[in-house]
Motif scaffolding. Structure first.
Motif, PDB file in Angstrom:
ATOM      1  N   ASP A  78       9.447   6.287   4.205  1.00 55.58           N
ATOM      2  CA  ASP A  78      10.214   7.192   3.342  1.00 55.58           C
ATOM      3  C   ASP A  78      11.602   7.467   3.898  1.00 55.58           C
ATOM      4  OD1 ASP A  78       8.368   7.416   1.345  1.00 55.58           O
ATOM      5  OD2 ASP A  78       7.597   9.372   1.969  1.00 55.58           O
ATOM      6  N   ASP A  79      11.698   7.620   5.214  1.00 58.75           N
ATOM      7  CA  ASP A  79      13.000   7.927   5.809  1.00 58.75           C
ATOM      8  C   ASP A  79      14.003   6.799   5.621  1.00 58.75           C
ATOM      9  OD1 ASP A  79      11.425   6.367   7.547  1.00 58.75           O
ATOM     10  OD2 ASP A  79      12.614   6.974   9.273  1.00 58.75           O
ATOM     11  N   ARG A 109       0.830  -1.203   0.000  1.00 57.01           N
ATOM     12  CA  ARG A 109       0.000   0.000   0.000  1.00 57.01           C
ATOM     13  C   ARG A 109       0.864   1.252   0.000  1.00 57.01           C
ATOM     14  NH1 ARG A 109      -4.124  -1.051   4.815  1.00 57.01           N
ATOM     15  NH2 ARG A 109      -2.711  -2.694   5.437  1.00 57.01           N
ATOM     16  N   GLU A 110       0.421   2.242  -0.752  1.00 51.22           N
ATOM     17  CA  GLU A 110       1.173   3.497  -0.857  1.00 51.22           C
ATOM     18  C   GLU A 110       1.314   4.164   0.514  1.00 51.22           C
ATOM     19  OE1 GLU A 110       3.600   6.157  -2.329  1.00 51.22           O
ATOM     20  OE2 GLU A 110       2.815   4.455  -3.459  1.00 51.22           O
ATOM     21  N   GLY A 111       0.267   4.114   1.327  1.00 43.14           N
ATOM     22  CA  GLY A 111       0.337   4.700   2.667  1.00 43.14           C
ATOM     23  C   GLY A 111       1.404   4.042   3.528  1.00 43.14           C
ATOM     24  N   ASP A 112       1.554   2.726   3.367  1.00 45.86           N
ATOM     25  CA  ASP A 112       2.592   2.006   4.106  1.00 45.86           C
ATOM     26  C   ASP A 112       3.972   2.416   3.619  1.00 45.86           C
ATOM     27  OD1 ASP A 112       0.601   0.690   5.472  1.00 45.86           O
ATOM     28  OD2 ASP A 112       0.751  -1.157   4.306  1.00 45.86           O
ATOM     29  N   ARG A 113       4.106   2.590   2.306  1.00 48.51           N
ATOM     30  CA  ARG A 113       5.406   3.007   1.758  1.00 48.51           C
ATOM     31  C   ARG A 113       5.805   4.378   2.311  1.00 48.51           C
ATOM     32  NH1 ARG A 113       3.366   0.778  -3.366  1.00 48.51           N
ATOM     33  NH2 ARG A 113       4.396  -1.226  -3.613  1.00 48.51           N
ATOM     34  N   ARG A 114       4.838   5.285   2.399  1.00 45.71           N
ATOM     35  CA  ARG A 114       5.144   6.635   2.919  1.00 45.71           C
ATOM     36  C   ARG A 114       5.639   6.578   4.359  1.00 45.71           C
ATOM     37  NH1 ARG A 114       0.505   8.104  -0.111  1.00 45.71           N
ATOM     38  NH2 ARG A 114      -0.759   7.991   1.754  1.00 45.71           N
ATOM     39  N   LEU A 115       5.193   5.598   5.123  1.00 45.18           N
ATOM     40  CA  LEU A 115       5.658   5.460   6.498  1.00 45.18           C
ATOM     41  C   LEU A 115       7.156   5.193   6.571  1.00 45.18           C
ATOM     42  CD1 LEU A 115       2.838   3.269   8.081  1.00 45.18           C
ATOM     43  CD2 LEU A 115       3.361   5.654   8.607  1.00 45.18           C
TER      44      LEU A 115
END
Length: 99
Positions: A81-82, A73-79
């Protein structure tokens, strides 16, 4: 005292078994979730507190290789990012002082 028919007693035992199996499943899921939280906390701690910079670097590279295929999921990927986005190389002041 009137005894319950055997079929009723069996039905009650079946229901009790179903309730206990449901409870057992909830306990197993809770244990699994707790293990995931703890292992994730350890990984994040090691990334943030690099006592062994070589290990931290290998861990970060491994996560960069594995996470994109694991996170759907894109939302999981954003988590992450760092971790996934390469940070600019920072000079190691300890090594510069040794030279």
């Amino acid at each position: 005292m009137v005894r319950k028919p055997i079929t009723q007693r069996i039905a009650e035992l079946d229901e009790r078994r179903r309730v206990l199996l449901t409870r057992l499943g909830k306990q197993a899921r809770a244990r699994d979730t707790r293990r995931k939280i703890l292992i994730g906390a350890l990984v994040l701690y090691r990334l943030e507190n690099a006592r062994d910079p070589a290990f931290t670097s290998r861990l970060r590279e491994w996560l960069r290789a594995e996470l994109p295929g694991f996170l759907t999921r894109e939302g999981d990927r954003r988590l992450f990012d760092d971790v996934l986005i390469s940070a600019p190389a920072q000079p190691n002041s300890d090594r510069e002082e040794e030279r």
